[in-house]
Each structure stands twice: as C-alpha cells, then as structure tokens.
Write an enzyme that holds these catalytic residues in place. Structure first.
Site, PDB file in Angstrom:
ATOM      1  N   LYS A 174     156.384  62.870  78.936  1.00 45.79           N
ATOM      2  CA  LYS A 174     155.373  62.055  78.272  1.00 45.79           C
ATOM      3  C   LYS A 174     154.066  62.840  78.271  1.00 45.79           C
ATOM      4  CE  LYS A 174     152.175  59.382  79.545  1.00 45.79           C
ATOM      5  NZ  LYS A 174     151.141  59.742  78.504  1.00 45.79           N
ATOM      6  N   GLY A 205     153.417  58.170  74.522  1.00 45.38           N
ATOM      7  CA  GLY A 205     153.009  56.868  75.018  1.00 45.38           C
ATOM      8  C   GLY A 205     151.761  56.988  75.856  1.00 45.38           C
ATOM      9  N   ASP A 206     151.261  55.847  76.315  1.00 47.24           N
ATOM     10  CA  ASP A 206     150.096  55.872  77.199  1.00 47.24           C
ATOM     11  C   ASP A 206     150.542  55.657  78.641  1.00 47.24           C
ATOM     12  OD1 ASP A 206     150.643  53.127  77.301  1.00 47.24           O
ATOM     13  OD2 ASP A 206     149.020  52.606  75.928  1.00 47.24           O
ATOM     14  N   GLY A 207     149.597  55.786  79.556  1.00 41.14           N
ATOM     15  CA  GLY A 207     149.930  55.676  80.964  1.00 41.14           C
ATOM     16  C   GLY A 207     150.411  54.301  81.356  1.00 41.14           C
ATOM     17  N   VAL A 210     154.557  53.922  78.706  1.00 42.04           N
ATOM     18  CA  VAL A 210     155.639  54.846  79.041  1.00 42.04           C
ATOM     19  C   VAL A 210     155.438  55.467  80.423  1.00 42.04           C
ATOM     20  CG1 VAL A 210     156.799  56.985  78.365  1.00 42.04           C
ATOM     21  CG2 VAL A 210     156.143  55.316  76.625  1.00 42.04           C
ATOM     22  N   GLY A 211     154.196  55.759  80.788  1.00 38.66           N
ATOM     23  CA  GLY A 211     153.942  56.338  82.106  1.00 38.66           C
ATOM     24  C   GLY A 211     154.428  55.445  83.228  1.00 38.66           C
ATOM     25  N   GLU A 249     149.495  66.710  90.892  1.00 35.31           N
ATOM     26  CA  GLU A 249     148.456  67.725  90.785  1.00 35.31           C
ATOM     27  C   GLU A 249     147.263  67.012  90.175  1.00 35.31           C
ATOM     28  OE1 GLU A 249     145.761  69.937  90.119  1.00 35.31           O
ATOM     29  OE2 GLU A 249     146.756  70.278  88.194  1.00 35.31           O
ATOM     30  N   CYS A 282     140.537  71.236  86.393  1.00 38.24           N
ATOM     31  CA  CYS A 282     140.473  70.621  87.720  1.00 38.24           C
ATOM     32  C   CYS A 282     140.077  71.616  88.796  1.00 38.24           C
ATOM     33  CB  CYS A 282     141.805  69.960  88.062  1.00 38.24           C
ATOM     34  SG  CYS A 282     143.232  71.051  87.854  1.00 38.24           S
ATOM     35  N   GLU A 382     133.917  64.289  90.406  1.00 39.80           N
ATOM     36  CA  GLU A 382     134.450  65.249  89.442  1.00 39.80           C
ATOM     37  C   GLU A 382     133.901  64.895  88.061  1.00 39.80           C
ATOM     38  OE1 GLU A 382     138.674  67.349  88.401  1.00 39.80           O
ATOM     39  OE2 GLU A 382     138.674  65.174  88.556  1.00 39.80           O
TER      40      GLU A 382
END
Length: 478
Positions: A174, A205-207, A210-211, A249, A282, A382
C-alpha cells in the site's frame, strides 16, 4: 490528467470493488495531476488471498531463482529510469534532476545491495562447532503488508519489496495515496520481471482504510511500515490483536555535532543536508550543535548557504529544492516557523511565507534559526521541511546530553578531525546510525533507529533477515 484507477492483484490489473476516486495533487501547482481509486476491505481481502495462495510456491522456489528474478527487476528499473523520475517529480515535487539522480538512484542502489547480500546469504547453515546435527534455517515470514510513505517513494518501496521477494515472502503493497504513481509504475516493472502471479500485489488506499485492514488482517504475518511515529504507534496497536511481526521505520530529529576542529565545509555541508529533498527526510540533521569557538562563524555560514539555496518548481531543470508535498505539510511547517519566532529563536535566514516569485505551490523558504534552546518547539518536534535550528555547546558531554535529549533516535552526525573523539561519540549517541565527517553509510549497511524512530533495520543482509523466520533444527543428517 493521469488516470490510475486499477490495482495490481494476482498478476493482473483489476478495478476496485467500490470505486472511490482520489485526486493526486501536483505540489508545484496545487492542481490535480492524477486520479486514482482507493481500495476498500474487499480489495484488501482479494490481494491478501492472492498472496496467501502464491505463498507456498514462492517459498519453495530456490533462492537462486528468486535472486534471478530480482536481477531482472533491476535491469527493467534501470531501463525505465526516466519514467520513474518523471512520476516521482510530478507526484511529490522532487526537482526533476534530483529525481533522476537521487530519487531513482536510491532504488537502484538498494536493489543492487540486496542482490549482493543475497548471493552470500546462508539460508541454511550449521549452528556452530561442537553441535553436530544442529542447523539454522532462514524461512519466509509469509504474507507481508508493506506500507510506504511519499517522501522517498522508491527508496522505501525497494527497501521492502526486494528483500521480501528474496526471502520468499508474498506481499501486498500500500503506497502513500499522496505519491502512488511511482509505485504503480514499479508494479509494471515487477510484472515485466516475471514475478509469479500473487507474489506481489498493490492496492491503493489511505491509512485508515487499507492500512488498518492490512494491520489487522489475520492472514498477514508481518507489517513493514515507514512513516510518522504517530502512525507507527497506531499500526502497532492495530497489529497487536493478531500478534503479527511489526517493523517500523519512523521519524527523526537528528543532531549534527560540529566541533571547532571540523573541516572547512562541515557547516555548509550540514545545511545542505538538512535542506535536501526540501527537508523531507527522516534522517535530516535538523539540529546543529556547534562548539562555542566556532558558533558565530557557523551561524554566518549557515545563513549564507540557506539564502543561496534556490527554490523552484519540480519540472525546472537545475540544482534547487522543490515544494513540500501538500497543503497540510505546508501549513504545519509555517506554524512551526512561527513558533520559533514567537519562542525567541533568532531568525537568520528564510522565515514565513513563500519564496519571492512563487505565489502558488507548497514552497517553503529555506529557514535557519540561531540561538535556539533545547525546550523550543523547533528543537523538539520533527518539522519535515527545510528548517534548521542551531545552538552552541561548551563541552563534549553537554553536546551528547543535548543530542540524546529527544524521544527520537534515527541518525546523528559528528564533524571533527579528532578520531578518538569521533569513535567515542559514535558509541555515546543514542541512535541507530551515526555518520561522521560527511561519510554516508556503507553499501548494504542497515538503515533504522531506536526509540520513537522505530527499530527496523532495512537494507542489505539485515533487510533480508527482517523478512525471515529463524528455525532451529536438531538431528540434521549429514
């Protein structure tokens, strides 16, 4: 307008069960550049079922044959590199020359390193001397869900798909809905390489959709996720019910320790590294800690370097940075720059608003704050944009304390000509990676962090091992 309304499931392109369109926005223009469909549970279930069916056959495929498939994939990726560069430049705003070199190049580098690691990987080997008949086998985890972000699309896709293929896993990818075009193109590469039907599947898909469905699916044995720490926590919680393996990660807030004996280019190198990819990395060194004798000069250099960094649309040729990915990121970065000003940091470059001459697009002014203190928001959070915070330190011990005073732990940096000091700091800094004097990680070295940066180790031999179960066998016949 590009239309990509199909998913890649069981070796073929199929339409979604319940089409739900999503516009992909060109961050240089703020205009839609593509339309994709987002999947629902039926699409996720179909992809997982295809992976489950293909699992036994791919796991039984000899490692040498799996390796040959990945070698074909690399050749196709290289032959279609320009298409990939154009896709990434359009979807997430990487300047086209940077996309051709660094964004595409990251995928080539990782695939090549995995190929080299696989050639020496011992899938079955003796436990050791003095234990006759004791063997260790590395076997595929099974069906894996791969969830990737938008900031380095092929860097992260290749770090997950390729070792999973080599390990004998089957998978559902995804990609980020913000930057799906490159992954859809990568699916074409996988198909052309002859990966058997069902081994690799892709569902957009989005989180939340599908996430989450992949994270909770009982037939998915592992989730490999790259993204924000917030999302990583949510995935861990969602996956707990099925006791699947979770490899994360996540974010970072890297400290760059610049000592008075650093080489002449250390400060400028650190600024450019922070601003690279519009700050959307990151592992960016966003906190520059400078030994006091060098501090005033370092601030001056940083301001000059940042002011000289050009900002331009992604399709413009040349060396510059592009926009950040979307309106939400733009607004977040503007808010954090404003917090730095309000909390008393000294603005020496950049600031609020778009760069001069850019009235549309998610462009950020390369920004440098000096005289920052550890409790300021820009020093703690961050930012994921081209914003650097600088503060002085007096002793090595103080620098280490400030560098480690963060929930993150991805990459830290050291600039010093003193080899003993570098070696000492490499062990004292709490992070999964330490890079010193501008030297990048070695080919095949693991990428990953500790604490709120996650604990994945992606790349090379370690990346393959993440997709393996280790089986202990006794009584093996000679």
């Amino acid at each position: 307008m590009i239309e990509k309304r199909h998913f890649y499931i069981d070796g073929t392109w199929v339409g979604p069960h319940q089409p739900r369109d999503h516009a992909v926005i060109d961050p240089s223009t703020e205009e839609p550049c593509a339309v994709i469909s987002l999947g629902d549970r039926a699409d996720t279930d179909a992809a997982v079922a295809a992976a489950l069916r293909a699992g036994p056959g791919w796991a039984a495929t000899p490692p040498a044959a799996r390796l040959a498939t990945v070698e074909r994939l690399l050749a196709i990726y290289q032959s279609r590199a320009e298409e990939m560069a154009q896709a990434m430049s359009l979807e997430m705003g990487a300047p086209i020359d940077f996309a051709r070199d660094s964004q595409v190049g990251a995928g080539i580098w990782h695939i090549s390193n995995f190929i080299r690691a696989a050639k020496d990987f011992e899938w079955l080997h003796p436990l050791g001397d003095g234990t006759p008949g004791a063997m260790i086998a590395h076997e595929p985890v099974g069906v894996v869900g791969l969830i990737t972000p938008w900031n380095w699309p092929m860097n992260q896709v290749t770090l997950k798909v390729v070792p999973a293929l080599l390990a004998g896993c089957t998978m559902v990818l995804k990609p980020s809905e913000e930057a799906p075009l490159s992954s859809l193109l990568f699916a074409e590469f996988v198909h052309a390489a002859g990966v058997p039907a069902g081994v690799f599947n892709l569902v957009n898909g989005d989180g939340a959709g599908v996430g989450t469905q992949l994270s909770t699916h009982p037939d998915v044995e592992m989730i490999s996720f790259t993204g924000s720490t917030r999302a990583g926590k949510a995935i861990s919680q969602a996956a707990a019910g099925t006791l699947k393996r979770v490899c994360l990660e996540l974010g970072g807030k890297g400290a760059n320790l610049v000592f008075a004996d650093a080489d002449d280019t250390a400060v400028a190198r650190g600024v450019r590294h922070c601003m690279n990819n519009s700050g959307q990395s990151c592992n960016a060194p966003t906190r520059m800690l400078v030994e006091r004798p060098l501090y005033d000069r370092a601030v001056q250099i940083a301001a000059e370097v940042a002011a000289a960094i050009k900002v331009a649309p992604a399709q413009a040729p040349g060396r510059h940075i592009g926009p950040v990915v979307n309106a939400a990121q733009f607004d977040k970065i503007q808010s954090l720059i404003e917090s730095g000003i309000k909390e008393g940091a000294r603005l020496v470059a950049g600031g609020l608003g778009r760069p001069e001459g850019l009235n549309k697009g998610f462009f950020i002014r390369p920004t440098v704050f000096a005289d920052v203190t550890p409790e300021m928001t820009v020093m703690r959070e961050e930012i994921f944009g081209p914003v650097l915070s600088i503060m002085p330190f007096d002793t090595e011990e103080e620098a280490v304390e400030i560098a480690n005073a963060t929930p993150y732990g991805l990459t830290n940096y050291v600039q010093s000509q003193d080899g003993a000091r570098r070696n000492r700091l490499a062990r004292l800094l709490r992070s999964g990676m330490v890079e010193m004097n501008g030297q990048s990680r070695g080919a095949g070295a693991p990428f990953g962090g500790v604490r709120a940066s996650g604990r994945a180790r992606e790349g090379g031999r370690w990346g393959i091992e993440e997709f393996c179960e280790v089986k202990s066998i006794s009584g093996w016949a000679d």
